[in-house]
Design an enzyme around this catalytic site. Structure first.
Site, mmCIF file in Angstrom:
data_model
loop_
_atom_site.group_PDB
_atom_site.id
_atom_site.type_symbol
_atom_site.label_atom_id
_atom_site.label_comp_id
_atom_site.label_asym_id
_atom_site.label_seq_id
_atom_site.Cartn_x
_atom_site.Cartn_y
_atom_site.Cartn_z
ATOM 1 N N GLU A 97 0.871 -1.168 0.000
ATOM 2 C CA GLU A 97 0.000 0.000 0.000
ATOM 3 C C GLU A 97 0.913 1.225 0.000
ATOM 4 O OE1 GLU A 97 -2.632 0.467 3.369
ATOM 5 O OE2 GLU A 97 -3.408 2.349 2.549
ATOM 6 N N ARG A 117 5.329 -12.612 9.853
ATOM 7 C CA ARG A 117 6.030 -11.379 9.498
ATOM 8 C C ARG A 117 7.362 -11.292 10.223
ATOM 9 N NH1 ARG A 117 3.711 -6.074 9.473
ATOM 10 N NH2 ARG A 117 1.901 -6.787 8.420
ATOM 11 N N LYS A 144 4.641 0.944 9.109
ATOM 12 C CA LYS A 144 4.778 2.209 8.394
ATOM 13 C C LYS A 144 4.173 3.363 9.183
ATOM 14 C CE LYS A 144 3.413 0.144 4.539
ATOM 15 N NZ LYS A 144 2.620 0.013 3.355
HETATM 16 P P1 ATP Z 1 2.920 -2.043 7.769
HETATM 17 O O1 ATP Z 1 1.966 -2.220 8.899
HETATM 18 O O2 ATP Z 1 4.328 -2.116 8.168
HETATM 19 O O3 ATP Z 1 2.601 -0.847 6.971
HETATM 20 P P2 ATP Z 1 1.516 -3.604 5.904
HETATM 21 O O4 ATP Z 1 1.302 -5.078 5.928
HETATM 22 O O5 ATP Z 1 0.364 -2.734 6.189
HETATM 23 O O6 ATP Z 1 2.730 -3.303 6.841
HETATM 24 P P3 ATP Z 1 1.625 -3.391 3.086
HETATM 25 O O7 ATP Z 1 2.124 -2.300 2.227
HETATM 26 O O8 ATP Z 1 0.185 -3.664 3.106
HETATM 27 O O9 ATP Z 1 2.151 -3.116 4.541
HETATM 28 O O10 ATP Z 1 2.440 -4.726 2.799
HETATM 29 C C1 ATP Z 1 2.796 -5.224 1.556
HETATM 30 C C2 ATP Z 1 3.180 -6.658 1.730
HETATM 31 O O11 ATP Z 1 4.299 -6.770 2.605
HETATM 32 C C3 ATP Z 1 2.053 -7.463 2.344
HETATM 33 O O12 ATP Z 1 1.935 -8.685 1.671
HETATM 34 C C4 ATP Z 1 2.496 -7.659 3.758
HETATM 35 O O13 ATP Z 1 1.968 -8.828 4.285
HETATM 36 C C5 ATP Z 1 4.015 -7.699 3.630
HETATM 37 N N1 ATP Z 1 4.670 -7.281 4.869
HETATM 38 C C6 ATP Z 1 4.454 -6.147 5.563
HETATM 39 N N2 ATP Z 1 5.177 -6.121 6.694
HETATM 40 C C7 ATP Z 1 5.889 -7.277 6.727
HETATM 41 C C8 ATP Z 1 6.827 -7.849 7.645
HETATM 42 N N3 ATP Z 1 7.182 -7.229 8.774
HETATM 43 N N4 ATP Z 1 7.346 -9.056 7.340
HETATM 44 C C9 ATP Z 1 7.002 -9.682 6.211
HETATM 45 N N5 ATP Z 1 6.129 -9.204 5.303
HETATM 46 C C10 ATP Z 1 5.570 -8.016 5.554
HETATM 47 MG MG MG Z 2 -1.202 -1.893 5.475
#
Ligand code: ATP
Ligand code: MG
Length: 562
Positions: free
Chosen positions: A36, A261, A271
């Site tokens: 995202e 994760r 983020k």
């Molecule tokens: P954050 O909360 O850090 O913003 P998110 O999952 O909301 O993480 P996205 O941009 O939606 O961030 O994530 C893109 C991809 O990266 C998704 O498939 C998510 O599952 C994966 N991802 C995000 N954080 C991690 C992590 N700490 N370890 C492994 N994969 C991750």
């Molecule tokens: Mg997200």
């Protein structure tokens, strides 16, 4: 077709292998990385990128890059661009398969119409807090909305008018009609669309209703003919919804697979929290070298190879766990061990005058760049009457085991001679040691005739007259606590000493031409990166990537001995 057997296996690959055995998805492997664009990517995303692109590569499959841009108020093109740069920098190629969920807004809308027609979705007039209240809890079932049984015609009419902008934000939502008594809260008539009169960074003002992630994601996967939709563990409870939606629509149906994760010690990862650090001015930006972002690690000097190696070695598991930051540091040390030229830099200089060395004379000494990798060759280092050594390498009144310089003691200057400390010069006012008066033994030049004398300590040094001045930035953990996220107000755990800037550092003259974005080992100090933005000829700036002290290797050794 055969499975590649050189690659390390993991539970995701086992699932894929099973699918290929029964020819599910025609034995294709097609994954996607779906960020995202609401912030910069971090090392956790690197893990996801490595898994998705890595698996596609291992099976000669494909991996798409897809922006999950369904939340217009939080997203921005700045983030889109940084994400593209980061994925590219890691060395992955989406070829022509760059997609945006917003490209599918029309299709997503039509799917919703389809669901309404099949009596699988309805427009609800309950407000957000009422919806929450009606949802029930883990122990109590939910309650049906009074609007749940609207006719198909009424729903179609209201949904169209939602799209046309007739209603205010939050006035109505579109919900799936599943089961308000389901033990899985995600199935209690989840919201599919909300009204949001907000400008989208790609579709502008075309839409005022936006799909929810849980709705847009499975359909986007389906449209792109993804085979394995790999995501993190928190989506496990959402999988029944993923499956319900695609079944309800009767469309192509990928397999969702969840993995744990990555959590890293001494930092926060989400983020949202990283943005708080940037916006609160706690760091200099998303690319601050102390940040766990990919751009921060890049600015610090980590290589893409070291990050990919780290992601490979931590493995893919089904249970959440923490990885020690020391392991990431271990990976960059391993990567640079043979690659980086080793040079001398005195970070906190102490002047040393060698009294019996001829004044004004300069001698060039041959010094190899990396004793363990002769291919890197060597350079010449000037030696003269005045040199700098490290302040820490001298003690006036040393303990017995101090093998560096002290009054009356001898040390070797690396690649040069043995010197002896004869006298200490102090500042009359402060008593601070400002200079050492030494003598050298002309018969002890390194590499010349067999060394007859051995001394315990070898110090790095630079010749004063030819030295190049530089700024060096040393970093420590951004947070004092191993798990700063345990506290709601995690910023109270910030390490006040995570950045130390040293300005009067002295480097050997060969460093004059150090180019931005290159890496060196400074003997005894660690690995350093010429800052790609701030460094200039004549005003060099170095970031310390890591010190040489490998706490991870030490932990492993202690474990093995137990
Ligand atoms: P954050 O909360 O850090 O913003 P998110 O999952 O909301 O993480 P996205 O941009 O939606 O961030 O994530 C893109 C991809 O990266 C998704 O498939 C998510 O599952 C994966 N991802 C995000 N954080 C991690 C992590 N700490 N370890 C492994 N994969 C991750
Ligand atoms: Mg997200």
């Amino acid at each position: 077709m055969t499975d590649t057997n050189t690659m390390t296996t993991n539970f995701i690959k086992n699932i894929i292998n099973d699918h290929r055995r029964i020819n599910r998805f025609d034995s294709r492997v097609h994954t996607r990385f779906p960020p995202e664009p609401n912030g910069y990517l971090h090392i956790g995303h690197a893990k996801s990128i490595c898994i998705n692109f890595g698996i596609a590569g291992d099976y000669a499959g494909l991996c798409n890059l897809r922006f999950d841009d369904t939340n217009p108020t939080k997203e921005d093109v700045e983030y889109v661009e940084s994400i593209l740069e980061d994925v590219r920098w890691l060395g992955f190629d989406w070829q022509e398969r760059l997609f945006y969920a917003s490209d599918y807004f029309e299709e997503l809308y039509q799917c919703a119409v389809q669901l309404i027609k099949n009596e699988k979705a309805y427009v609800d007039d309950l407000k957000a807090d009422e919806i929450r209240e009606y949802r029930g809890t883990l122990t109590a079932p939910g309650k049906e909305s009074p609007y749940r049984n609207r006719s198909v015609e009424e729903n179609l009419d209201l949904f169209r008018r939602m799209r046309e902008g007739e209603f205010e934000d939050g006035a109505r939502v579109l919900r799936a009609k599943i089961d308000m008594a389901s033990p899985n809260l995600n199935l209690r008539d989840p919201v599919l669309y909300r009204i949001q009169h907000a400008r989208h960074h790609r579709t502008g003002d075309k839409w005022c209703i936006y799909p929810m992630y849980d709705y847009a994601h499975p359909i986007s996967d389906s449209l792109e003919k993804i085979t394995h939709s790999i995501c993190t563990l928190e989506f496990e409870d959402h999988r029944p919804l993923y499956d319900w939606l695609l079944d309800a629509l009767g469309v192509y149906h990928p397999q969702q697979i969840e993995f744990a994760r990555l959590n890293l010690s001494h930092t926060v990862m989400s983020k949202r929290k990283l943005r708080q650090l940037v916006e609160g001015g706690y760091v200099s930006g998303w690319d601050d070298p102390r940040m766990p972002t990919i751009s921060g690690l890049r600015r610090r000097g980590y290589t893409p190879e070291s990050i990919k190696d780290f992601c490979d070695r931590i493995g893919v598991a089904k249970a959440n766990s923490f990885v020690d930051r020391a392991f990431l540091d271990h990976c960059i040390r391993e990567d640079l061990h043979l690659k980086a030229p080793r040079v001398m830099a005195v970070l906190r200089p102490l002047r040393v005058v060698i009294e019996n060395y001829p004044e004004g004379s300069v001698e060039m000494l041959d010094a190899e760049y990396n004793a363990e990798n002769p291919e890197l060759g060597s350079r010449q280092m000037p030696f003269s009457q005045v040199v700098y050594i490290e302040q820490d390498d001298f003690m006036e009144d040393p303990p017995k085991k101090f093998f560096r310089l002290a009054p009356g003691r001898e040390v070797r200057l690396k690649h040069a001679y043995i010197i002896k400390c004869e006298r200490v010069v102090k500042d009359e006012q402060t008593g601070e040691v400002i200079e050492l008066r030494c003598t050298y033994d002309p018969d002890t030049r390194s590499g010349m005739s067999p060394d007859t004398r051995k001394v315990k300590g070898t110090l790095h040094w630079v010749s004063a007259e030819q030295a190049v001045k530089a700024e060096v930035r040393l970093y420590d953990h951004l947070f004092l606590k191993e798990h700063p996220e345990e506290d709601a107000n995690f910023t109270t755990n910030l390490n006040p000493n995570s950045l130390e800037v040293l300005t009067g550092c002295m480097l050997e003259p060969v460093m004059t031409g150090a180019e931005r974005g290159t890496r060196y080992q400074f003997l005894r100090h660690g690995y350093f990166f010429v800052d790609p933005l701030d460094s200039q000829t004549g005003a060099l700036v170095f970031n310390r990537i890591v010190s040489l002290k490998d706490s991870w290797a030490k932990i492993q050794k202690n474990k093995a001995q137990k």
